[in-house]
Design an enzyme around this catalytic site. Structure first.
Site, PDB file in Angstrom:
ATOM      1  CG  ASP A   1      -1.921   1.095   1.267  1.00 38.49           C
ATOM      2  OD1 ASP A   1      -1.701   2.120   0.579  1.00 38.49           O
ATOM      3  OD2 ASP A   1      -2.928   0.969   1.993  1.00 38.49           O
ATOM      4  CG  HIS A   2       3.118   4.204  -3.118  1.00 40.44           C
ATOM      5  ND1 HIS A   2       4.246   4.210  -2.331  1.00 40.44           N
ATOM      6  CD2 HIS A   2       3.461   4.879  -4.243  1.00 40.44           C
ATOM      7  CE1 HIS A   2       5.220   4.860  -2.942  1.00 40.44           C
ATOM      8  NE2 HIS A   2       4.759   5.287  -4.103  1.00 40.44           N
ATOM      9  NE  ARG A   3      -4.081   3.948   1.240  1.00 41.57           N
ATOM     10  CZ  ARG A   3      -5.241   3.462   1.667  1.00 41.57           C
ATOM     11  NH1 ARG A   3      -6.261   4.282   1.835  1.00 41.57           N
ATOM     12  NH2 ARG A   3      -5.382   2.178   1.940  1.00 41.57           N
TER      13      ARG A   3
END
Length: 542
Positions: free
Chosen positions: A514-516
């Site tokens: 999850d790039h967040r």
């Protein structure tokens, strides 16, 4: 003698501190009862405040931009015979004093058609509520039905009093000016006693509500003329929001939701009478994107995706319909939601497991040490060193939840679909214990004997396709986890050692995250660390 009365903001419902956005009169203006004086606006509605009676505006107390609540002083009004220009004001009664055309006998009254009038540059208006039913006795300007656009919600008033004979529309119909709404049998609307010329009635516009808009003071008689009479929704009608209709929101909030692609029907409003506010829309999007599991089905997502077209495959040949298993239905919806709500990035790498495989095969008979047991242990050590990859976002998306445990889910292919049982406290177990637990969980998964607790609490997942094949793939993050490791089939490859090419057994790794939460640099560091741990299992002891 004229008296001065104060005009205060009446009870307009669950509104407070509404903003004055327009003042429609000035001192010295003569106003009629029910004539609009000013316009107030909240985040939910725009409302015009009418004059309580005939008179002359003496003073305008409020200004544009002021915020007012119920009881606030708005203006002062001179009423009575001594008011300035009071005599001309009686002219308003002249049409009322003039005898009205006689009403045709009941036997001559015909049922008329009520159509949607010209309401400006609006078309294709959906019907969201019908406010009358066949047999209802209605009065002139009583609301008949509610239409909705992307800019306003408006109620269409009746052109005259009568009894509803038939309703020609239903909720969900899309209407345009000229479309038939209902059939109406006209009846004479009851009115107050005849007005004496010397004394103005309290509400001289009871039968002329549109006089302030320069329409004829007396309604023309006869069916044809009535059908041609314009029926323009008043601003007050446009702001009416009926109880029970979904969704409740102001035009501003609707536009904001439309810009974000949010379906307001899925937003729970916190405002008065369940109205959705801008904060509700923002909170819905934030929570859904943060958790990735806000609804339990793809339909609960905040985005309005077009439906897949229905294809009749039987046109091309014989077909057979087979229901998806319950597991595939549940996991499919969950994976769909995860894919749509989690910004995925996949990092690819390889690990040299030549020495690991030699050690694994050299172990004595007993519990079979599979590669997956080594993967579990190596991942647990890597997660201990890089805890960001086993964290989760909080429900509001504003904080990270760091977990002090290391429970890892392992995807298992079963006849009924994909299951992900969780191996608990991987960091505290040795390779033999992990290997035995994997055997037990896999058997329970294939036999359909997994308990709900066996599928919960994971903070990272592993999906291994090495026993089947493939060189790389993109696993889907199992939200609310933030990372998942995909493992493909190992293969012997020539690897340059600085002096020559040597045959080495290389294991493909695919890390989706999850790039967040996980940056690209952290993703690369994790796969590099994992490759080092698998390349030399002695590092697991450090």
């Amino acid at each position: 003698m004229a008296t001065i009365e104060e005009i205060v903001l009446p009870d307009i419902g669950d509104f407070a501190n509404v903003k004055v956005i327009e003042i429609l009169v000035a001192p010295g203006d003569q106003v009629l009862a029910e004539q609009s004086l000013l316009t107030v606006e909240s985040d939910k509605a725009t409302i015009e405040i009418p004059a309580p009676r005939v008179g002359v505006i003496q003073e305008v107390i409020v200004r544009i931009g002021d915020k007012v609540s119920q009881g606030a002083r708005l203006m002062t009004l001179a009423v009575g015979e001594g008011a300035p220009d009071a005599t001309p004001a009686v002219v308003v009664d002249t049409p009322l004093a003039t005898p009205k055309p006689p009403v045709a006998p009941a036997a001559e009254v015909e049922i008329i058609s009520v159509i949607l009038p010209d309401i400006g540059d609006l078309s294709d208006l959906p019907v969201v509520e019908i406010l009358v039913a066949p047999g209802d006795r209605i009065t002139a300007n009583q609301s008949l039905l509610t239409l909705e656009t992307d800019k306003a919600t408006m109620e269409v008033p009746a052109p005259q009093a009568g009894i509803v004979e038939e309703i020609a529309v239903k909720i969900g119909d899309v209407l345009n000016p000229g479309d038939l709404l209902l059939m109406l049998r006209p009846v004479e609307q009851s009115t107050p006693a005849p007005v004496a010329p010397a004394k103005a009635p309290e509400n001289p516009l009871l039968e002329q509500p549109d006089q302030q808009n320069s329409t004829p003071p007396a309604r023309a008689h006869g069916e044809a003329e009535r059908r041609q009479a314009p029926v323009l929704p008043r601003p007050a009608d446009m702001t009416a929001i009926a109880t029970g209709r979904k969704p409740h929101a102001s035009p501003t909030v609707r536009r904001f939701a439309r810009e974000l692609g949010v379906d307001l029907a899925r937003v729970k409003g916190s405002g008065a009478k369940g109205r959705a506010t801008k904060a509700d829309v923002q909170g819905f999007v934030k929570k859904t994107l943060a958790q990735g599991n806000a609804g339990g089905a793809a339909a609960s997502l905040p985005f309005a995706f077009p439906a897949a077209p229905e294809v009749d495959y039987s046109r091309f040949g014989a077909i057979e319909l087979v229901d998806l298993s319950r597991i595939k239905k549940l996991s499919g919806r969950h994976l769909h939601r995860c894919w749509l709500t989690v910004p995925h990035v996949t990092q690819f790498d390889q690990a040299d497991i030549t020495e690991l495989e030699a050690f694994r095969k050299s172990q004595p008979d007993g519990v079979k040490l599979t590669l997956l047991a080594f993967l579990l242990k190596s991942v647990a050590v890597a997660l201990q060193r890089m805890p960001i990859l086993k964290a989760s976002l909080s429900g509001d998306g504003e904080q990270l939840v760091f977990k002090q445990f290391t429970h890892i889910g392992v995807a298992v292919d079963t006849p009924n679909g994909l299951l992900v049982p969780v191996v608990r406290d991987v960091d505290q177990k040795n390779l033999t214990a992990l290997a035995q637990e994997l055997v037990d969980l896999s058997a329970k998964a294939r036999d359909g004997k997994l308990a709900p607790a066996d599928l919960q609490g994971g903070c990272f997942s592993i999906s291994s396709l090495g026993g089947i094949g493939g060189t790389a793939f993109t696993p889907i993050v199992n939200a609310p986890e933030v990372a998942i490791l995909g493992v493909s089939r190992s293969a012997m490859q020539p690897v340059w050692n600085g002096a020559e090419f040597m045959p080495r057994l290389m294991l493909p790794l695919s890390l989706s995250y999850d790039h967040r939460v996980v940056d690209g640099a952290d993703g690369a560091r994790f796969t590099t660390l994992l490759a080092q741990l698998l390349g030399d299992i002695r590092r697991l002891l450090l």
